[in-house]
Design a protein around this motif. Structure first.
Motif, PDB file in Angstrom:
ATOM      1  N   GLU A   1      16.297  13.770  -0.229  1.00 14.82           N
ATOM      2  CA  GLU A   1      15.482  14.578   0.674  1.00 14.82           C
ATOM      3  C   GLU A   1      14.009  14.194   0.572  1.00 14.82           C
ATOM      4  O   GLU A   1      13.295  14.124   1.582  1.00 14.82           O
ATOM      5  CB  GLU A   1      15.670  16.060   0.355  1.00 14.82           C
ATOM      6  CG  GLU A   1      17.063  16.573   0.693  1.00 14.82           C
ATOM      7  CD  GLU A   1      17.321  17.971   0.164  1.00 14.82           C
ATOM      8  OE1 GLU A   1      16.397  18.549  -0.466  1.00 14.82           O
ATOM      9  OE2 GLU A   1      18.438  18.486   0.364  1.00 14.82           O
ATOM     10  N   ALA A   2      13.549  13.941  -0.654  1.00 14.42           N
ATOM     11  CA  ALA A   2      12.150  13.557  -0.845  1.00 14.42           C
ATOM     12  C   ALA A   2      11.856  12.226  -0.170  1.00 14.42           C
ATOM     13  O   ALA A   2      10.812  12.052   0.469  1.00 14.42           O
ATOM     14  CB  ALA A   2      11.826  13.483  -2.330  1.00 14.42           C
ATOM     15  N   ALA A   3      12.772  11.265  -0.294  1.00 10.23           N
ATOM     16  CA  ALA A   3      12.570   9.959   0.326  1.00 10.23           C
ATOM     17  C   ALA A   3      12.492  10.076   1.845  1.00 10.23           C
ATOM     18  O   ALA A   3      11.690   9.395   2.492  1.00 10.23           O
ATOM     19  CB  ALA A   3      13.697   9.017  -0.077  1.00 10.23           C
ATOM     20  N   ALA A   4      13.320  10.940   2.406  1.00  9.15           N
ATOM     21  CA  ALA A   4      13.365  11.097   3.858  1.00  9.15           C
ATOM     22  C   ALA A   4      12.093  11.741   4.409  1.00  9.15           C
ATOM     23  O   ALA A   4      11.829  11.660   5.616  1.00  9.15           O
ATOM     24  CB  ALA A   4      14.582  11.936   4.257  1.00  9.15           C
ATOM     25  N   ALA A   5      11.297  12.360   3.547  1.00  7.56           N
ATOM     26  CA  ALA A   5      10.082  13.033   4.000  1.00  7.56           C
ATOM     27  C   ALA A   5       8.945  12.051   4.297  1.00  7.56           C
ATOM     28  O   ALA A   5       7.946  12.439   4.904  1.00  7.56           O
ATOM     29  CB  ALA A   5       9.631  14.040   2.953  1.00  7.56           C
ATOM     30  N   TYR A   6       9.087  10.799   3.876  1.00  5.71           N
ATOM     31  CA  TYR A   6       8.051   9.791   4.114  1.00  5.71           C
ATOM     32  C   TYR A   6       8.408   8.942   5.333  1.00  5.71           C
ATOM     33  O   TYR A   6       9.574   8.625   5.549  1.00  5.71           O
ATOM     34  CB  TYR A   6       7.896   8.889   2.890  1.00  5.71           C
ATOM     35  CG  TYR A   6       7.296   9.596   1.696  1.00  5.71           C
ATOM     36  CD1 TYR A   6       5.918   9.609   1.492  1.00  5.71           C
ATOM     37  CD2 TYR A   6       8.109  10.251   0.775  1.00  5.71           C
ATOM     38  CE1 TYR A   6       5.370  10.261   0.399  1.00  5.71           C
ATOM     39  CE2 TYR A   6       7.561  10.914  -0.331  1.00  5.71           C
ATOM     40  CZ  TYR A   6       6.186  10.910  -0.512  1.00  5.71           C
ATOM     41  OH  TYR A   6       5.649  11.555  -1.591  1.00  5.71           O
ATOM     42  N   ASP A   7       7.402   8.571   6.090  1.00  2.00           N
ATOM     43  CA  ASP A   7       7.640   7.794   7.307  1.00  2.00           C
ATOM     44  C   ASP A   7       8.212   6.418   7.013  1.00  2.00           C
ATOM     45  O   ASP A   7       9.039   5.907   7.759  1.00  2.00           O
ATOM     46  CB  ASP A   7       6.335   7.634   8.101  1.00  2.00           C
ATOM     47  CG  ASP A   7       5.871   8.936   8.723  1.00  2.00           C
ATOM     48  OD1 ASP A   7       6.716   9.843   8.908  1.00  2.00           O
ATOM     49  OD2 ASP A   7       4.663   9.058   9.014  1.00  2.00           O
ATOM     50  N   ASP A   8       7.758   5.799   5.929  1.00  2.00           N
ATOM     51  CA  ASP A   8       8.233   4.468   5.579  1.00  2.00           C
ATOM     52  C   ASP A   8       7.934   4.198   4.107  1.00  2.00           C
ATOM     53  O   ASP A   8       7.360   5.042   3.407  1.00  2.00           O
ATOM     54  CB  ASP A   8       7.602   3.387   6.474  1.00  2.00           C
ATOM     55  CG  ASP A   8       6.080   3.454   6.508  1.00  2.00           C
ATOM     56  OD1 ASP A   8       5.473   3.916   5.512  1.00  2.00           O
ATOM     57  OD2 ASP A   8       5.490   3.024   7.523  1.00  2.00           O
ATOM     58  N   GLY A   9       8.324   3.020   3.663  1.00  2.00           N
ATOM     59  CA  GLY A   9       8.134   2.687   2.260  1.00  2.00           C
ATOM     60  C   GLY A   9       6.675   2.611   1.860  1.00  2.00           C
ATOM     61  O   GLY A   9       6.305   3.005   0.748  1.00  2.00           O
ATOM     62  N   ARG A  10       5.838   2.090   2.738  1.00  2.00           N
ATOM     63  CA  ARG A  10       4.406   2.003   2.409  1.00  2.00           C
ATOM     64  C   ARG A  10       3.832   3.408   2.195  1.00  2.00           C
ATOM     65  O   ARG A  10       3.035   3.633   1.274  1.00  2.00           O
ATOM     66  CB  ARG A  10       3.648   1.273   3.517  1.00  2.00           C
ATOM     67  CG  ARG A  10       2.149   1.112   3.253  1.00  2.00           C
ATOM     68  CD  ARG A  10       1.911   0.389   1.945  1.00  2.00           C
ATOM     69  NE  ARG A  10       0.499   0.377   1.583  1.00  2.00           N
ATOM     70  CZ  ARG A  10      -0.279  -0.688   1.700  1.00  2.00           C
ATOM     71  NH1 ARG A  10       0.215  -1.820   2.184  1.00  2.00           N
ATOM     72  NH2 ARG A  10      -1.541  -0.645   1.325  1.00  2.00           N
ATOM     73  N   ALA A  11       4.239   4.359   3.011  1.00  2.00           N
ATOM     74  CA  ALA A  11       3.761   5.730   2.840  1.00  2.00           C
ATOM     75  C   ALA A  11       4.225   6.309   1.512  1.00  2.00           C
ATOM     76  O   ALA A  11       3.486   7.039   0.842  1.00  2.00           O
ATOM     77  CB  ALA A  11       4.241   6.601   4.002  1.00  2.00           C
ATOM     78  N   LEU A  12       5.454   5.979   1.120  1.00  2.00           N
ATOM     79  CA  LEU A  12       5.970   6.441  -0.168  1.00  2.00           C
ATOM     80  C   LEU A  12       5.167   5.828  -1.312  1.00  2.00           C
ATOM     81  O   LEU A  12       4.790   6.522  -2.268  1.00  2.00           O
ATOM     82  CB  LEU A  12       7.448   6.074  -0.292  1.00  2.00           C
ATOM     83  CG  LEU A  12       8.143   6.398  -1.606  1.00  2.00           C
ATOM     84  CD1 LEU A  12       8.008   7.865  -1.983  1.00  2.00           C
ATOM     85  CD2 LEU A  12       9.623   6.007  -1.521  1.00  2.00           C
ATOM     86  N   ALA A  13       4.885   4.521  -1.230  1.00  2.00           N
ATOM     87  CA  ALA A  13       4.094   3.855  -2.268  1.00  2.00           C
ATOM     88  C   ALA A  13       2.703   4.470  -2.367  1.00  2.00           C
ATOM     89  O   ALA A  13       2.199   4.724  -3.475  1.00  2.00           O
ATOM     90  CB  ALA A  13       3.994   2.364  -1.974  1.00  2.00           C
ATOM     91  N   GLU A  14       2.083   4.735  -1.228  1.00  2.00           N
ATOM     92  CA  GLU A  14       0.750   5.327  -1.238  1.00  2.00           C
ATOM     93  C   GLU A  14       0.800   6.763  -1.768  1.00  2.00           C
ATOM     94  O   GLU A  14      -0.141   7.221  -2.439  1.00  2.00           O
ATOM     95  CB  GLU A  14       0.148   5.297   0.166  1.00  2.00           C
ATOM     96  CG  GLU A  14      -0.115   3.901   0.716  1.00  2.00           C
ATOM     97  CD  GLU A  14      -1.062   3.096  -0.161  1.00  2.00           C
ATOM     98  OE1 GLU A  14      -1.981   3.681  -0.760  1.00  2.00           O
ATOM     99  OE2 GLU A  14      -0.875   1.862  -0.251  1.00  2.00           O
ATOM    100  N   GLY A  15       1.895   7.466  -1.461  1.00  2.14           N
ATOM    101  CA  GLY A  15       2.053   8.812  -2.002  1.00  2.14           C
ATOM    102  C   GLY A  15       2.132   8.803  -3.510  1.00  2.14           C
ATOM    103  O   GLY A  15       1.504   9.621  -4.193  1.00  2.14           O
TER     104      GLY A  15
END
Length: 232
Positions: free
Chosen positions: A96-110
């Motif tokens: 669920e947490a992964a799905a909350a980010y638009d893409d991988g770059r957004a996850l990395a920046e988060g």
């Protein structure tokens, strides 16, 4: 463990992990990880959440000292936190947490924003600062931060393996995790099993279940001081 050393290891390992994934092509994030059923993206989301818990704990009132504090090693006791039900909840939460980010770059920046905020907050706290984990355990902040170094380092192994890369632990984090596994002793010599020497990274991967370890190998490693921790 010394709080400044722990914080330095946390900073170094988190920075290294971010640098390894910040330019990752989007398709690489959906490769399977060794932590089935998670993808690389979901493992990364899990460790981002795990690191972010430090900020949540510091935002709560400091627990009063009472009874015995849980150590970093004691945090990994084989109890209900690692039961099949708890693991199932952990798997779903990461997805669920992964799905909350638009893409991988957004996850990395988060992740980058989270670890930097945690490091800045921890640097302001006194050595005796206590926190309470989500499981109800009172701990020294420095001891809990050790467990976050374990999360970033060990799940960094998982991310690297999922991407088909060589593991990339920093010296600071590898030393800290090795000391946790060896009851405070440094990993200053290769563990030799059946004539083959393990370097520190190989030792860490085997001791944390990221590489297979035979019973004979485990017995040999325990002769060198290895203690068993329950890791996800």
């Amino acid at each position: 463990m010394n709080g400044e050393m722990v914080l330095a290891a946390f900073r170094a390992e988190s920075q290294r992990l971010y640098e390894k994934v910040c330019s990752l092509p989007e398709g690489e994030w959906d490769r399977p990880s060794p932590c089935a059923p998670w993808t690389v993206r979901e493992v990364f989301a899990h460790l981002t959440t795990a690191v972010g818990r430090v900020g949540s704990m510091l935002a709560e009132p400091e627990p009063r000292p009472s009874g015995v504090l849980v150590t970093a090693a004691g945090y990994y006791a084989p109890d209900e936190r690692f039961s099949p039900g708890a693991n199932g909840t952990r798997v779903r939460a990461a997805q669920e947490a992964a799905a909350a980010y638009d893409d991988g770059r957004a996850l990395a920046e988060g992740f980058d924003a989270v670890w930097r905020a945690v490091a800045a907050s921890c640097a302001k706290e006194p050595p005796e600062r206590l926190v309470r984990t989500r499981h109800g355990d009172p701990m020294l902040l420095s001891d809990f931060l050790v467990t976050r170094v374990v999360e970033v380092c060990v799940h960094g192994f998982d991310v690297a393996a999922g991407l088909g890369c060589r593991p990339w632990p920093t010296g600071e984090a590898a030393d800290l995790v090795a000391r946790l596994l060896l009851d405070g002793e440094p990993y200053d010599r290769p563990v030799t099993v059946a004539g083959a020497g393990w370097d520190r990274t190989t030792f860490l991967r085997k001791a944390t279940g990221r590489l297979p370890m035979t019973e004979a190998e485990r017995t040999a490693a325990e002769r060198h001081g290895l203690r068993r921790l329950t890791l996800g």
